[in-house]
Design a protein around this motif. Structure first.
Motif, PDB file in Angstrom:
ATOM      1  N   UNK A   1       9.641  -1.952 -11.271  1.00 47.88           N
ATOM      2  CA  UNK A   1       8.470  -1.208 -10.804  1.00 47.88           C
ATOM      3  C   UNK A   1       7.345  -1.404 -11.810  1.00 47.88           C
ATOM      4  N   UNK A   2       6.223  -1.945 -11.334  1.00 44.39           N
ATOM      5  CA  UNK A   2       5.125  -2.304 -12.246  1.00 44.39           C
ATOM      6  C   UNK A   2       3.981  -1.311 -12.232  1.00 44.39           C
ATOM      7  N   UNK A   3       4.039  -0.278 -11.362  1.00 48.33           N
ATOM      8  CA  UNK A   3       3.027   0.764 -11.395  1.00 48.33           C
ATOM      9  C   UNK A   3       2.135   0.810 -10.170  1.00 48.33           C
TER      10      UNK A   3
ATOM     11  N   UNK B   1       0.849  -1.198   0.000  1.00 45.15           N
ATOM     12  CA  UNK B   1       0.000   0.000   0.000  1.00 45.15           C
ATOM     13  C   UNK B   1       0.885   1.248   0.000  1.00 45.15           C
ATOM     14  N   UNK B   2       0.687   2.130  -0.973  1.00 43.06           N
ATOM     15  CA  UNK B   2       1.433   3.381  -1.078  1.00 43.06           C
ATOM     16  C   UNK B   2       0.575   4.476  -0.464  1.00 43.06           C
ATOM     17  N   UNK B   3       0.872   4.819   0.813  1.00 45.36           N
ATOM     18  CA  UNK B   3       0.006   5.734   1.561  1.00 45.36           C
ATOM     19  C   UNK B   3      -0.076   7.105   0.915  1.00 45.36           C
ATOM     20  N   UNK B   4       1.042   7.637   0.430  1.00 41.81           N
ATOM     21  CA  UNK B   4       1.033   8.989  -0.132  1.00 41.81           C
ATOM     22  C   UNK B   4       0.181   9.061  -1.397  1.00 41.81           C
ATOM     23  N   UNK B   5       0.282   8.046  -2.241  1.00 39.81           N
ATOM     24  CA  UNK B   5      -0.504   8.040  -3.488  1.00 39.81           C
ATOM     25  C   UNK B   5      -1.926   7.547  -3.254  1.00 39.81           C
ATOM     26  N   UNK B   6      -2.142   6.836  -2.154  1.00 38.72           N
ATOM     27  CA  UNK B   6      -3.463   6.280  -1.898  1.00 38.72           C
ATOM     28  C   UNK B   6      -3.815   5.161  -2.856  1.00 38.72           C
ATOM     29  N   UNK B   7      -2.795   4.416  -3.310  1.00 38.92           N
ATOM     30  CA  UNK B   7      -3.027   3.345  -4.269  1.00 38.92           C
ATOM     31  C   UNK B   7      -2.148   2.143  -3.896  1.00 38.92           C
ATOM     32  N   UNK B   8      -2.382   1.028  -4.604  1.00 38.74           N
ATOM     33  CA  UNK B   8      -1.614  -0.191  -4.404  1.00 38.74           C
ATOM     34  C   UNK B   8      -0.440  -0.197  -5.380  1.00 38.74           C
ATOM     35  N   UNK B   9       0.772  -0.440  -4.876  1.00 39.74           N
ATOM     36  CA  UNK B   9       1.976  -0.431  -5.697  1.00 39.74           C
ATOM     37  C   UNK B   9       2.446  -1.861  -5.944  1.00 39.74           C
ATOM     38  N   UNK B  10       2.762  -2.158  -7.197  1.00 35.10           N
ATOM     39  CA  UNK B  10       3.261  -3.478  -7.577  1.00 35.10           C
ATOM     40  C   UNK B  10       4.724  -3.356  -7.984  1.00 35.10           C
ATOM     41  N   UNK B  11       5.570  -4.181  -7.398  1.00 31.07           N
ATOM     42  CA  UNK B  11       6.979  -4.182  -7.756  1.00 31.07           C
ATOM     43  C   UNK B  11       7.558  -5.571  -7.476  1.00 31.07           C
ATOM     44  N   UNK B  12       8.591  -5.934  -8.260  1.00 34.21           N
ATOM     45  CA  UNK B  12       9.228  -7.237  -8.129  1.00 34.21           C
ATOM     46  C   UNK B  12      10.735  -7.050  -8.265  1.00 34.21           C
TER      47      UNK B  12
END
Length: 549
Positions: A162-164, A143-154
């Motif tokens: 970084x998948x966005x 969870x990316x608190x600053x963006x308020x979205x879910x971050x995907x990375x591997x």
């Protein structure tokens, strides 16, 4: 008296789910009062006597700008009847009763040895199992608190990918899964199994330490937390609805104030009786079980509750506990029938496991010296077996929050789910972008026939094992997830909105969701009840894209 297995019980089939609002304390005025208390203080109580209609603009503002806490000061409890597979999805979105990922859970071995693991680590190991054959690449969904979205990375090797950012967790998980599918690896991670682990819990009458098996570990979503600090320096970060054990009984964390006491892990002087070693206790148990057929009649009376039960529902109980007088452990005159629920409660309290030679583990009061907000982050929870549904979280005695019908203590009834003709049967597309379309008459016919025949055969085997005296907790293993079960679910408006945003489809939703139809049916019925209780909040939820604040 518990039901006995009978040969004439026939399975029945349903295509619907039922949701009943059994109790609530929820109104739009609760939101207004909570929002204005920060600026109006005691005068905010006047809002409770005013028409909330005049303040619908405030509710809309709170929803639009995602001021979430005013929507948490309410409560709704639903009684839900649905197939078991629906509850497995529902558990991921359990509301309110959750703790932070770094909270340490106290685990206890059969010999009484203790160790601690964070609940986030338990969740990972519970889901991964002993051998995890996923590609060996770090990262995942956060969870990316600053963006308020879910971050995907591997991370693979020395490279970060970084998948966005994504609006919902399912889309982010789909991106990670797609990346790993496109970049396979032959490496295997060896992970420890926690499926057989037990937690330390407490007898809620004697406060003595016991053990309880973990039933499930659940990730419950990103939620606001509070931090409770006690006089001895213990701290716990949890949601305001999580139940903590106090000297007066169970209490929600948000209802506690500085100066109140909570029960935490402690110790008391050991009584005079000695502990019975686990190996000796097992041997006594084998000797006792060999005498069931001769000492228990076909229909006999529980010496603890006085009710009559068939032999397969009774155990032989040591009237004088083994821990109290080892000399009577192998004396048949000290054995008497006891029903399974009574026997479980009595046996669990007969021997408290001690951490040190001169003391026994016991829950003790600890005074609260500070309560403060602690941000928002991913939360988790445990489900543990009874008879005491509690466990130790950072040394605080907290409650297990999942209450579903148990197949250990009653015979499960043969009611099974068969989708109706309006249920779309054919799945098209790839993960994250599935589309369901209606099936043909032939597909509907083979689905109904296959399900019903499988259900009937499974229930016949279940009845056969019960009739042969096999324990219910073993016999239930043959029953499918299409069996109907029941549970109580308690939530506040904010957590219900989060659930509805993920588990219902709606034309006004800003972020599209693709839930399984059966859990959506539950969500729709819960939504209808909530809409009647809090119409202004419900309207603001829809007007702002059905995104939880």
């Amino acid at each position: 008296m518990t039901d006995t297995p009978t040969d004439d019980v026939k399975p029945s089939f349903r295509s619907d789910v039922t949701v009943e609002l059994v109790k609530h304390s929820a109104a739009d005025s609760d939101v207004l009062w909570a929002a204005r208390v920060s600026t109006a203080g005691e005068q905010s109580l006047e809002e409770l006597t005013k028409d909330p209609e005049r303040s619908k603009g405030l509710i809309n503002y709170l929803m639009r700008d995602r001021h979430g806490s005013p929507f948490e000061h309410n409560s709704m409890t639903f009684f839900i009847s649905a197939p078991i597979f629906v509850f497995r999805e529902f558990m991921r979105h359990r509301v309110g009763w959750c703790i932070a990922g770094d909270t340490e859970i106290t685990l206890e071995s059969e010999a009484g040895n203790l160790r601690r693991r964070s609940i986030a680590e338990l969740y990972k190991l519970w889901r991964s199992g002993v051998e995890d054959r996923l590609p060996h690449s770090a990262g995942g969904v956060t969870w990316h608190a600053r963006a308020g979205k879910w971050m995907a990375q591997v991370r693979r090797g020395e490279t970060n990918h970084y998948l966005g950012l994504y609006e919902n967790r399912e889309a982010a998980e789909s991106a990670v899964a797609e990346f790993r599918e496109q970049h396979p690896s032959t490496r295997i991670r060896k992970l420890e199994s926690v499926r057989r682990n037990h937690v330390r819990c407490y007898d809620e009458e004697t406060l003595l330490a016991q053990r309880a098996k973990i039933v499930d570990v659940i990730e419950s979503g990103v939620k606001p937390l509070i931090k409770i600090t006690t006089a001895t320096g213990k701290t716990l970060r949890c949601t305001i609805d999580h139940a903590l054990f106090t000297p007066e009984g169970w209490c929600k964390a948000g209802e506690l104030v500085v100066g109140d006491s909570v029960l935490v892990a402690g110790a008391a002087p050991r009584p005079s009786q000695a502990l019975v070693p686990p190996s000796l206790r097992r041997g006594i148990g084998v000797w006792t079980s060999m005498r069931r057929e001769t000492l228990i009649k076909e229909i006999d009376t529980c010496h603890l509750c006085g009710q009559d039960f068939p032999r397969e529902q009774l155990a032989l109980d040591h009237v004088v506990p083994v821990a109290s007088d080892l000399l009577q452990a192998l004396d048949e005159k000290n054995l008497a029938p006891a029903c399974e629920p009574c026997h479980a409660v009595k046996s669990a309290g007969e021997q408290a496991l001690a951490p040190r030679g001169g003391e026994i583990a016991k829950a003790v009061p600890d005074r609260i010296v500070a309560i403060e907000t602690a941000g928002e982050e991913m939360t988790y929870d445990l489900s543990v077996e009874g008879p005491w549904h509690n466990f130790l979280a950072d040394d605080f005695v907290v409650h297990n929050s999942y209450n579903e019908e148990s197949g250990r203590y009653r015979e499960l009834q043969p009611v099974f789910y068969v989708p109706g003709e309006d249920r779309k049967l054919v799945q098209q597309g790839r993960p994250g972008k599935y589309e369901f379309v209606p099936g043909t008459e032939a597909q509907q016919e083979i689905m109904e026939r296959s399900m019903q025949e499988s259900y009937i055969q499974a229930y016949e085997r279940y009845q056969e094992m019960l009739a042969a005296g096999v324990a219910r907790e073993i016999a239930r293993s043959v029953l499918p997830v299409g069996l109907f079960s029941s549970m109580y679910a308690t939530c506040n408006a904010r957590s219900l909105m989060h659930f509805l945003g993920l588990r219902t489809q709606h034309e006004q939703a800003k972020v599209p969701s693709f839930p399984q139809r059966e859990i959506e049916m539950v969500g729709e019925k819960m939504e209808a009840e909530w809409a009647k209780l809090m119409p202004l909040t419900y309207a603001a939820f829809n007007a702002n894209g059905r995104v939880a604040p």
